[in-house]
Scaffold this active site. Structure first.
Site, PDB file in Angstrom:
ATOM      1  N   HIS A 271       0.868  -1.185   0.000  1.00 37.08           N
ATOM      2  CA  HIS A 271       0.000   0.000   0.000  1.00 37.08           C
ATOM      3  C   HIS A 271       0.906   1.236   0.000  1.00 37.08           C
ATOM      4  CE1 HIS A 271      -3.420   2.437   0.331  1.00 37.08           C
ATOM      5  NE2 HIS A 271      -4.008   1.947   1.415  1.00 37.08           N
TER       6      HIS A 271
ATOM      7  N   ASP B  73      -3.141  -1.854  12.380  1.00 41.49           N
ATOM      8  CA  ASP B  73      -4.130  -1.930  11.304  1.00 41.49           C
ATOM      9  C   ASP B  73      -5.161  -2.974  11.712  1.00 41.49           C
ATOM     10  OD1 ASP B  73      -5.467  -1.607   8.911  1.00 41.49           O
ATOM     11  OD2 ASP B  73      -3.965  -2.621   7.679  1.00 41.49           O
TER      12      ASP B  73
ATOM     13  N   CYS C 238      -4.072   3.199   9.869  1.00 42.74           N
ATOM     14  CA  CYS C 238      -4.410   3.633   8.505  1.00 42.74           C
ATOM     15  C   CYS C 238      -5.916   3.677   8.247  1.00 42.74           C
ATOM     16  CB  CYS C 238      -3.715   2.730   7.484  1.00 42.74           C
ATOM     17  SG  CYS C 238      -4.202   1.001   7.594  1.00 42.74           S
TER      18      CYS C 238
END
Length: 304
Positions: A128, A223, A263
């Protein structure tokens, strides 16, 4: 100009510091960009739904004077009736760049190899990169520098973790991937990141013990425990990752000015507690905003 893709963080290896600086400048000058991408169209292909990626790229192109074109994979013949390679070649005749949010990094690579315009990864199951650039911008904003800083990533060694490993290594940040043995990050990426870190005077390490890893951390990062497309049940994930939750106990052993990052989207009460994400150490929503500014820097660099 030679076509350039940003599919991996490694595609920013030679100019990540400059991209962070450009993102900082664009953030300060928001509303005063002019129209540097006037007449340019960015096709945005989404196999996976998104809040931050769709909105941030859409707004970024609009504020830079360009045109964002949203495309659902369901409305295309991407590898279903037409090869990815043919789709890439045709799209390259219509648009000036392609942003692709994919399930499979192999599809991302095929599209990137065949397109004659820049391809930007909006996420795949391996990396990402746009998130990683936004993360570096966030660290710079809140901590002022990179060298000597310690980031501890807790939880699933997923695509976000993989990209963070590369980004931290490039920027000289020490990083510990603190994950269960069964969910460590990609081994090849960890090894590659360790080599880059060694050249930049930083360290890439692995751990399974949060209470050891988080001592004197400058950044705690997590995350979601179950990523989109992951077949792991919530019940199993809680058993695997329970001790990797960012909570007050871990925050207390980190540095007093430690920042907490995620995130998003998050599952409050699982990978992070509500009091921490809403507390004074959290920079989570600054981090989310910085996707916009980081992606503007990428778009200007690739399309202008």
């Amino acid at each position: 100009m030679v076509k350039r893709n940003i599919i991996s963080v490694l595609d920013m290896k030679d100019d990540m510091p400059q991209l962070v600086e450009l993102a900082e400048k664009l953030k300060k000058e928001r509303g005063n960009h002019g129209e540097p991408l006037r007449g340019k169209t960015l096709a945005m292909i989404f196999e996976k739904p998104s809040t931050r990626t769709k909105i941030s790229f859409d707004v970024a192109m609009s504020e830079l004077g360009g045109h964002p074109l949203y495309l659902s994979a369901r409305d295309m013949q991407l590898d279903h009736g037409e090869t990815v390679e043919d789709t890439a070649r045709v799209m390259s005749r219509f648009v000036h760049g392609i942003m692709y949010r994919a399930f499979d990094y192999k599809m991302m690579d095929r599209l990137g190899d065949s397109a004659t315009v820049p391809v930007i990864s909006g996420l795949d199951n391996l990396e990402h990169p746009c998130q990683a650039l936004a993360d570096m911008l966030t660290i710079k904003e809140h901590l002022g520098s990179f060298k000597g800083k310690k980031l501890v990533y807790l939880g699933d060694g997923n695509n976000v973790c993989n990209s963070l490993l590369y980004a931290c290594a490039i920027m000289g940040v020490d990083m510990i991937a603190c994950c269960p043995a069964v969910r460590m990050p990609n081994a090849e990426i960890m090894l590659g990141a360790a080599r880059i870190a060694d050249q930049n005077g930083s360290k890439i390490l692995a751990s399974h013990e949060p209470l050891e890893a988080c001592v004197d951390a400058d950044i705690l990062y997590t995350d979601t425990w179950v990523s989109m497309g992951d077949s792991t049940s919530e019940e199993v994930a809680v058993k695997i990752f329970k001790k990797y939750q960012i909570n007050q106990e871990l925050l207390d052993i980190a540095k007093p000015d430690c920042i907490v990052m995620h995130c998003l989207p998050c599952h409050r009460g699982q990978e992070i507690t509500d009091d921490v994400i809403e507390g004074p150490h959290s920079v989570v929503f600054d981090e989310a905003e910085n996707r916009l500014h980081a992606q503007k820097a990428i778009l200007l660099t690739l399309l202008k």
